[in-house]
Structure formats: C-alpha cells, structure tokens
Design an enzyme around this catalytic site. Structure first.
Site, PDB file in Angstrom:
ATOM      1  N   ARG A  19      38.939 -26.112  29.407  1.00  0.00           N
ATOM      2  CA  ARG A  19      39.153 -26.965  30.574  1.00  0.00           C
ATOM      3  C   ARG A  19      39.381 -26.112  31.819  1.00  0.00           C
ATOM      4  NH1 ARG A  19      43.551 -31.655  30.088  1.00  0.00           N
ATOM      5  NH2 ARG A  19      44.976 -29.892  30.241  1.00  0.00           N
ATOM      6  N   LYS A  33      41.756 -29.944  36.246  1.00  0.00           N
ATOM      7  CA  LYS A  33      43.213 -29.863  36.425  1.00  0.00           C
ATOM      8  C   LYS A  33      43.533 -28.987  37.632  1.00  0.00           C
ATOM      9  CE  LYS A  33      47.352 -30.022  33.560  1.00  0.00           C
ATOM     10  NZ  LYS A  33      47.751 -31.365  33.997  1.00  0.00           N
ATOM     11  N   GLU A  47      44.264 -43.617  35.539  1.00  0.00           N
ATOM     12  CA  GLU A  47      45.295 -42.883  34.806  1.00  0.00           C
ATOM     13  C   GLU A  47      46.585 -42.887  35.601  1.00  0.00           C
ATOM     14  OE1 GLU A  47      45.175 -38.390  34.979  1.00  0.00           O
ATOM     15  OE2 GLU A  47      43.091 -38.780  35.430  1.00  0.00           O
TER      16      GLU A  47
END
Lengths: 314, 314
Positions: free
Chosen positions: B63, B157, B193
């Site tokens: 990620r 992220k 989210e």
C-alpha cells in the site's frame, strides 16, 4: 528566517529571526502525519525609486486565518503576520524576493486530533520565473485527476492540495505542456484552476473566472486583476465557466503571485488544440503591465495595496 | 526508531535504528509545502505462547508503494519495509505495539515538483484503544464535508486525507459522537468511510462494503474481514452502498488496524437516529474474535497472514 511557536489554547507571541536552516520536528507531528500545514506566497518589490514594498500582505494573513480555521490550527494575527514578513525582508539592494510563510502543526499527535503545538515560519528566496516558457502557457486539460471537491479543502492554501496533483503536472510536463488545467470534480464540465494559479477567459467585453466556492484558491492576484479589469471597463463575471466556453474564448490568461499575469497560448482538450490571442494587443499584457507598474511604484497606488517597508525593523 | 534516506533517482539502502526523537527537515521540504507524505499503521502482537508476530506487513508495504506512485515518491521495497518493521519491534516482554511507518518528501523543493530526497521512518508506540467507547460506535453522517473525490488521492494513505476532515471529526466529537461517516463527493448518496476506518453493513446473509475505487482507503483489516466473513458463509459484496441501505441494515460495523472490528451502535442521519444490533450475537463480535484469535495465535493461521519475528535481528 522568522520562527514563532504557539501551544494549543494560546496565541502566537513574538517570534525570532534565526539563520535559514533545517527545523527540528516530531516524527509524530500533525503536519507529517495528518497534513496539517498551510503556506502562503508573496513578493517584496523594489520600486523604481529604490523603496522596498510588499503587495497586499494583509490578504495573505487573512487567507492563512481562513485556512487555519478550516484545518483546526492556530494562526498568527494579521498584524503579527505582516510584521513577521517585514522582518524577513532584507534591506534594499539585495534584490527581489519571494516570501514564503508557513504554518504547521508541529506538536505530536497520536490519534487523529489537531496538533498541540503550531509553528509559524517565514523564509525568503530570490524570485525566479515560475513558468519557464517566455511566451504564453501551453495547458493540458486533465481528464483523469481532479484537484478539489465541494466539502474538501481546495479553497484554502493547504499542503494537502498539492501532492495529489503532482502526478498530473509531471505527466503533462513530460509531454511538453507548461501546466495542467483541472475540471470540477462534481461534473467534469467546468474549468477550475491550474496546479498553482487561477484562470480567466475573455470574450468580447466579458472576462470570466470560476467562483471561489471552496474548490478554488482565492488568489490575491486573481482578486486584484478582477478589480483592474473592471477599471479598464471590462465586465468581470465570477461564475461557472464550461469547457465549451473555454474553447470558444478569444483570450485566456492565468494569475498568481509568482507569474503575476500570464497569457495562455494554447489549451489542449482531448485531441483538440486551441490557440488564443497573446502578445502586445492582448488584455493579459495590459493587465500585467498595470499591476507590475503599481507593484514597482511606476503608477501611483490609489487602492492601498502597497505596504512600504518602514525600515524601522532593520 | 528506524530511519533511511534516499535521493531522487536512487533507491533506499539499509537504514539505521536511532533513539526516538525529533527529526531535522528543510522548511522547504516536499512534505511541509506540498503534503508529500504517506503513513502506515500495523500492529505487533504477542501470541499466547509468547511469540511476537506481525499481521500482514507485506500488505502495508504494498500500500505504501501504491501511495508513493500516486504522490510521485520513492518507496522502500517490500522486503526493506518488512525488515525495517522487524527492527523497530522490541523483544518479547515489552508489550503490544502500534507500528507507524512514514514516508516523506524530505528534500527541499522550490516550485511544484517531487522532492529530491525521501525519508522512510518507522516509530512504535504502545497500543491504546483508539475509540474510547467500550460499547459500540455512535456515528454521525456528515452533510457538509466530504473526505475524497474521484481523481483525488483518497485511495492512498496520504497525510492529505486527514487534516481536511479534522474539523468534521472535532465538531462531531463535541456533540458526543465517536466518529463521522462520510458520503461520496459525487452524489452525496452513498456511504464511504469514517475518518480512520472502513465500514460494513449487514442484512440477512449479505455483508456489503463500499468498493475501493480511489475514494476509499483499501484497509488491510477490511480485506481480511471480508475473507473471514466469506469463510463464515456470508456473501460479501463490494459495491456502492446507499444511505437508505445503511438506515435499513440490521448490523453495521467498522474495521481498522487499531480497532480491529468494532460494532456501530447508532448512526445519526439528519434528525434520525438508527440503532443496530451489537453484543454477543452480532456478526462483528464473531469476526473480531476470529481475527484477534488468528493474530494472537489462539487459532491456527491457515492463510499465511502472520509473520513471525525471527529474533535474528535483535
């Protein structure tokens, strides 16, 4: 550079001037982890008669306050901001400067929270020509990336608005373009702005620019140029500007602190490449000259935009 | 903490372990100015029989690579990432840890560009309970702020996804809520989210969660829980989930590294407050137990999710 610190719940007191160099920061700070950071950019000009002036620094101070509110940070007051800027500008004779104020969440956070400490910092650097092309800009309309969305932070000068569009800029530059023009995230039908400047289109007597409703940076040059365009007798409209209108415009130009006003020579939209008026007769040339003349003290500043360095702080 | 540096055009070589403390960084760095920063979060667990294990650290490494590509940064390799994580975890007996890898553009940039130097850093801290509420979460649907848009960086992220929603979180917390549930920026009709975790809804035998198409963080716990739910015989659907469906769900729960799985007790949508099933009989309780049992070595890991600290590096 100028550095001041402030704890959560307090307000900034006087900072100090220290030699330019790396700063020390917690690996756990709000800026490194959660992107709690704002910056500003303004210029110090040397006028024709040798005075050093700042252009509308209060506007940068106010924009930093709006940004700080949006990102839950503590900003310096307008007076502190302007005084701090003055302290970083060297005395006459050392050239033109780009002034970079920065406000960062420097205190350590663990869970998601606003940082317990903020650092307000200003450093300066000699002014270069931001866009290297000496003629107009060659823009590419981006069909993949979007800069900002309603309900986001696109309307403040937050560090979070830049790294997400870097890929788009580098891709466009590798294809020979000067910059990227972003479309709105909601519909993809209206133009918004470039990576680092605002955009205007001209058709007949009407000058149009997208409105600052949270997805576009409220540029100080944008605001000043709108006012000067009105003074020149143009009708200035702040409203949604569609891609169709862009493609049918006679002239297109961009505004920003570094470039002041810059003509757009071409816009590439899918396979279509549109050429616009640039050079002597263009409105952008006229506006650029007028604004730089005010900044350089060639034309009298009747608007109160110029703040003179009083020299007392040197 | 572990620190490694890497110049633009090169790749990360071995870093070193130094005492935790402030790092030194240019005021002009890519992270401070343009938000060029990514972070990760993973946990080290002590198993019942005293071994120290990591949960799917390769997924965090991958990620970080995706994020680095999106923000034009240089990432460490998967092997470097996992080895570096292992180096930061203290030997058995010192408790459970939250591990925080960070990748930042540490080199100075003037105009908008990718930074000429990157710093990869990992620090650790004892694990607390992220959401203090010992019972379920009480969420507020946000009608003003949006977390991410298509064509943005909401799917990596990046530090840029956090400060813009801090205001929303602090406002909700001041009203007594645990966290905020964001809607999609395009239509405002689908759920996305929370500030720091993914969401699932359950109705009958079907478990649904929004798809990771660039606006939602691809959580590693989200992925693991989807797989465990399938093992339990549920049908897991990754697709747009409307607010209407949320309001009609029987059970709602969130996933994240810190919280693992946490039941949602209530969702407040405008003036409507919906209560969901929590406690013993809830699916979230069953899934939480299953995943923590795998992490703690109570249940055999048949999926290859657990990476054991080999102790050689200590």
């Amino acid at each position: 550079m100028y550095v001041a610190k402030c704890k959560q719940g307090e307000s900034f007191s006087e900072g100090k001037i220290i030699p330019y160099g790396d700063i020390s920061i917690s690996p756990c700070s709000g800026i490194l982890k959660y992107g709690q950071g704002l910056f500003e950019g303004l210029k110090a000009h040397r006028t024709e008669d040798g005075r050093i002036t700042l252009f509308r620094p209060d506007q940068n101070a106010l924009r930093m306050q709006t940004g700080a509110d949006r990102l839950c940070m503590i900003p310096p007051s307008v007076e502190q901001f302007v005084e701090a800027v003055k302290q970083t500008v060297p005395p006459p004779g050392e050239g033109a400067l780009y002034i970079r104020p920065l406000l960062i969440g420097s205190g350590a956070v663990l869970g998601m929270a606003s940082a317990p400490e903020y650092t307000f910092l200003i450093y300066v650097s000699p002014v270069g020509n931001y866009h290297k092309a000496s003629s107009g800009l060659n823009l590419k309309v981006d069909h993949k990336y979007r800069r900002a969305h309603t309900g986001g932070a696109g309307g403040v000068k937050s560090c979070t608005n830049y790294s997400p569009v870097l890929k788009s800029l580098l891709e466009a530059k590798s294809l020979g373009f000067s910059d990227v023009l972003f479309l709105d995230a909601a519909t993809g039908r209206n133009i918004e702005e470039l990576c680092t400047c605002n955009i205007f289109i001209v058709k007949g007597n009407i000058v149009s620019t997208p409105p600052t409703l949270g997805t576009i940076l409220p540029g100080i040059t944008r605001k000043s140029i709108s006012e000067l365009a009105r003074d020149f007798g143009y009708e200035v409209q702040e409203r949604d500007v569609s891609v169709e209108e862009l493609l049918e415009a006679e002239e297109v130009f961009c505004t920003g602190t570094a470039m002041v006003v810059k003509a757009v020579e071409t816009v590439t939209f899918h396979d279509k490449k549109i050429k616009y008026m640039t050079g002597e007769g263009a409105m952008s040339t006229k506006l650029h000259l007028m604004l730089t003349n005010i900044q350089m003290g060639v034309v009298e500043d009747t608007k109160g935009w110029i703040v003179e360095m009083d020299g007392l702080l040197k």
